[in-house]
Design a protein around this motif. Structure first.
Motif, PDB file in Angstrom:
ATOM      1  N   GLU A 225       0.832  -1.201   0.000  1.00 50.36           N
ATOM      2  CA  GLU A 225       0.000   0.000   0.000  1.00 50.36           C
ATOM      3  C   GLU A 225       0.869   1.255   0.000  1.00 50.36           C
ATOM      4  OE1 GLU A 225      -3.120  -0.305   2.949  1.00 50.36           O
ATOM      5  OE2 GLU A 225      -3.423   1.865   2.795  1.00 50.36           O
TER       6      GLU A 225
ATOM      7  N   LYS B 210       1.019   3.997  -2.884  1.00 45.50           N
ATOM      8  CA  LYS B 210       0.747   5.412  -2.570  1.00 45.50           C
ATOM      9  C   LYS B 210       1.882   6.306  -3.064  1.00 45.50           C
ATOM     10  CE  LYS B 210      -2.212   5.246   1.503  1.00 45.50           C
ATOM     11  NZ  LYS B 210      -2.113   5.178   2.979  1.00 45.50           N
TER      12      LYS B 210
ATOM     13  N   ALA C  49     -17.749  10.331  -2.793  1.00 44.10           N
ATOM     14  CA  ALA C  49     -17.207   9.565  -1.633  1.00 44.10           C
ATOM     15  C   ALA C  49     -16.351   8.387  -2.064  1.00 44.10           C
ATOM     16  CB  ALA C  49     -18.354   9.096  -0.735  1.00 44.10           C
ATOM     17  N   PHE C  50     -15.521   8.590  -3.016  1.00 49.26           N
ATOM     18  CA  PHE C  50     -14.696   7.501  -3.539  1.00 49.26           C
ATOM     19  C   PHE C  50     -13.518   7.211  -2.633  1.00 49.26           C
ATOM     20  CE2 PHE C  50     -11.322   5.771  -6.141  1.00 49.26           C
ATOM     21  CZ  PHE C  50     -11.984   4.707  -6.732  1.00 49.26           C
ATOM     22  N   LYS C  51     -13.266   5.928  -2.421  1.00 52.98           N
ATOM     23  CA  LYS C  51     -12.063   5.544  -1.673  1.00 52.98           C
ATOM     24  C   LYS C  51     -11.187   4.735  -2.598  1.00 52.98           C
ATOM     25  CE  LYS C  51     -13.572   5.666   3.053  1.00 52.98           C
ATOM     26  NZ  LYS C  51     -14.361   4.925   4.041  1.00 52.98           N
ATOM     27  N   PRO C  52      -9.849   4.788  -2.420  1.00 46.99           N
ATOM     28  CA  PRO C  52      -8.958   4.047  -3.329  1.00 46.99           C
ATOM     29  C   PRO C  52      -9.302   2.545  -3.323  1.00 46.99           C
ATOM     30  CG  PRO C  52      -7.709   5.463  -1.867  1.00 46.99           C
ATOM     31  CD  PRO C  52      -9.124   5.583  -1.428  1.00 46.99           C
TER      32      PRO C  52
ATOM     33  N   ASN D 222      -7.387   5.264  -8.126  1.00 48.56           N
ATOM     34  CA  ASN D 222      -7.783   6.424  -7.314  1.00 48.56           C
ATOM     35  C   ASN D 222      -8.107   7.618  -8.227  1.00 48.56           C
ATOM     36  OD1 ASN D 222      -8.392   7.800  -5.054  1.00 48.56           O
ATOM     37  ND2 ASN D 222      -6.277   8.124  -4.387  1.00 48.56           N
TER      38      ASN D 222
ATOM     39  N   ARG E  86      -3.759  -0.098  -7.761  1.00 49.51           N
ATOM     40  CA  ARG E  86      -4.490   0.871  -6.923  1.00 49.51           C
ATOM     41  C   ARG E  86      -5.162   1.869  -7.859  1.00 49.51           C
ATOM     42  NH1 ARG E  86      -4.096   4.022  -1.764  1.00 49.51           N
ATOM     43  NH2 ARG E  86      -4.299   6.244  -2.372  1.00 49.51           N
TER      44      ARG E  86
END
Lengths: 242, 424
Positions: free
Chosen positions: B44, B48, B82-85, B108, B106
């Protein structure tokens, strides 16, 4: 030598046998003594091991009747004393147990016979006589009674000179009676004497009667007198006034 | 059905193995989940980071953005609410090794200089999966080696650790009252075996003591009883000789006389039963039955003939029992006596021996009792004068001589057969 044989024959004829009774129960000892005295034996009684030991070492008896259970020692040890000091003395062991090992041990140590309690006096008497006769090695082997003449060596019986054809059991039975003259022999005693351990058959008593009947018949047929008398239907007596 | 028996070490070993297996499994699961968490975190972070680099690139060198093979950037009009990765695993060709490998993706949405972008970065996840596999690959062989070691130690130790136990067992098995050998202690540092040994020795002493007491009791009993019985018997006989008695008096004395004789027989038979039970007859050897049978048949033939009973025999010279000679004598005598006593008059008793079996049969009336109790003490018919001990003695002799006796009623005959017990 001749004198000894003469004395022995005299002993047999006149019943001059001396018997030592080693039995701790006084009543039984007295009963045996009484019966044997009645049979013209000379009898002495001792009740302990130590007394018996002393008597055996000091005096010469023809026979010792030995109870195995004594308060101060065992009869087996006494038997060894007998064999050490008096090897010629005859021994009959009395014991309360049927244990075979005692029987074998006793006979191995030189006892001549072995009687298990309870025994019949008549049987003891018959055995004593058989042993003494064998031991004394006498040439007098005839018993004369009434019209009968018994040859102990040949196991034959003559009645008024005529040979009776008796079976082995009839012969043994007659001898048993003659050895216990004027004494009641119960059917049980006769059966036990003749058949030993096989005797306690439920119905062996009319069987004894059959043998008696045959014996009487054979004697009376040869012209002899029937001296076998039934007593209360419980036993028989060989009656003689000799 | 008999349950299978296992040695205690095998049982302990199995439990130990199961427990180890369980703990290994738990360890593996914990290790696995911890490793996954750890690797997930690392991945993660990396993803990131990569996303961060992409954002910087979009800001500064937008022309190079889509040239990076680990990132795909697409300008979009709006960002989902409200998007989350999102993380996803996919199989892709690795750009360096050229092999298909698992990659983590990932996805995003970001906003750079008022423009929305959808950014997708990937990173190889092979290491993560390899690490997970390694957990099992290490734990499984370790478990197998451990299991083998446990089994091996089990096997080797059972000989060594249990030697004193087996020794005590042998001593117990060979313990025999009549031989009276003393217990030989064996030194052992195992508490349980030490106690067992102490306990067994004490028990053995107590049994021997009890046995001696019982034995002397029966001997004394027999002796003390037989002497008075002799006196009573002879006194009764003496009284019977007195011919001044009335018939009635004589009959009463006769009853006393009979009962005394019965009592003395009872005493000596019970004494015999005790002696047999105490295994005092130990001279066991192979005894051929033919001569003994013939001798007994001879002795009893008078009684048989008296009731017109014929004894027919087919005897094998090879038939033998492994038995004490004295006991065989009692056994045969009692069986013959029984057959003659209960046979019908004018009938035939058959005695047959083959190389392995012994049979005696007599014709006689139905039993007045349950056939199953025929060998019990004091079992007898209503009118029998016997004590009812003969067959009980026979049975007991058979039991201690490892012989099997059976009773059957066939064609109006009472049939007794004896054979050697076979052990499977």
């Amino acid at each position: 030598m001749r004198t000894t044989i003469f004395l022995q024959n005299l002993k047999i004829h006149c019943n001059w046998y001396e018997i030592l009774i080693v039995e701790d129960n006084q009543q039984l000892s007295n009963d045996i003594a009484e019966y044997l005295k009645d049979q013209k034996f000379s009898v002495e009684q001792v009740f302990t091991f130590s007394d018996a030991n002393e008597k055996i070492v000091m005096y010469e008896y023809d026979m010792v009747i030995l109870d195995l259970g004594l308060p101060d020692g065992t009869g087996m040890d006494l038997l060894e004393v007998v064999k050490k000091y008096r090897p010629e003395m005859a021994v009959i062991i009395l014991t309360a147990t049927h244990a075979l090992e005692y029987k074998l041990q006793g006979l191995n140590l030189g006892a001549d016979d072995y009687l298990t309690k309870p025994f019949h006096m008549a049987e003891l008497n018959a055995r004593i006589r058989t042993i003494l006769r064998r031991k004394m090695n006498t040439n007098d082997h005839f018993i004369k009674t009434g019209s009968l003449e018994i040859d102990l060596n040949a196991a034959t019986v003559k009645c008024k000179g005529q040979l009776l054809s008796l079976t082995r059991k009839e012969y043994d039975m007659l001898l048993y009676f003659v050895q216990n003259k004027n004494r009641l022999l119960t059917k049980e005693s006769i059966a036990e004497y003749l058949w030993g351990d096989h005797a306690d058959q439920a119905d062996n008593f009319d069987f004894v009667y059959n043998h008696i009947k045959n014996l009487r018949r054979k004697i009376t047929e040869a012209g002899g007198k029937n001296q076998l008398r039934s007593v209360y239907g419980m036993g028989y007596k060989y009656e003689t006034n000799e | 059905m008999r349950k299978r028996k296992y040695s205690i070490l095998t049982k302990v070993g199995i439990f130990y193995l199961l427990f180890t297996l369980l703990s290994f499994l738990v360890t593996a699961i914990i290790l696995h989940s911890e490793a996954t968490k750890h690797m997930d975190n690392i991945l993660e972070e990396r993803l990131k980071q990569r996303e961060h680099w992409v954002k910087i690139l979009i800001e500064r060198r937008p022309e190079r953005v889509n040239k990076k093979d680990y990132a795909t950037v697409k300008p979009v009009a709006t960002i989902p609410k409200a998007f989350k990765p999102v993380y996803k695993d996919t199989v892709l060709l690795h750009h360096e090794t050229g092999r298909k490998e698992v990659h983590r993706k990932r996805i995003n949405y970001v906003t750079v200089k008022d423009q929305h972008y959808r950014i997708e970065v990937i990173k190889s996840a092979t290491e993560l999966y390899r690490f997970k596999d390694d957990v099992y690959e290490i734990i499984l062989p370790v478990f197998i080696v451990l299991a083998l070691v446990i089994i091996l130690i089990n096997y080797l130790l059972s000989g060594y650790l249990f030697a004193p136990f087996k020794y005590i067992l042998r001593q117990m098995a060979s313990f025999n009252l009549t031989r009276k050998q003393a217990f030989r202690q064996r030194t052992t540092s195992t508490t349980e075996f030490y106690h067992l040994q102490q306990l067994f020795e004490a028990m053995q002493k107590r049994i021997v003591n009890d046995y001696e007491q019982l034995k002397s009791y029966t001997e004394n009993m027999s002796h003390e009883l037989q002497t008075p019985l002799t006196i009573m018997q002879n006194k009764a006989e003496h009284l019977l000789s007195d011919e001044t008695l009335s018939q009635q008096q004589a009959e009463k004395i006769k009853i006393i006389y009979d009962e005394v004789m019965q009592l003395s027989r009872l005493g000596s038979l019970l004494n015999l039963i005790t002696k047999i039970g105490n295994e005092e007859f130990t001279d066991v050897k192979k005894v051929y039955t033919k001569p003994i049978l013939e001798q007994h048949i001879q002795s009893i033939s008078d009684f048989a003939a008296n009731r017109y009973i014929e004894i027919k025999t087919t005897l094998s010279a090879d038939h033998a029992f492994k038995i004490d000679t004295g006991l065989l004598d009692i056994l045969i005598r009692n069986l013959l006596k029984n057959a003659v006593s209960y046979a019908n008059s004018d009938s035939v008793i058959y005695i047959e021996t083959t190389s392995s079996a012994f049979t005696i049969s007599n014709e006689g009336p139905e039993l007045e009792f349950d056939a199953a109790t025929i060998f019990n003490r004091f079992t007898k018919g209503k009118n029998s004068k016997s004590l009812g001990l003969g067959l009980a003695i026979v049975k007991q002799i058979c039991q201690i001589s490892k012989l099997k006796i059976s009773y059957q009623r066939t064609n109006g005959r009472h049939v007794f057969s004896i054979e050697e017990k076979t052990f499977d």
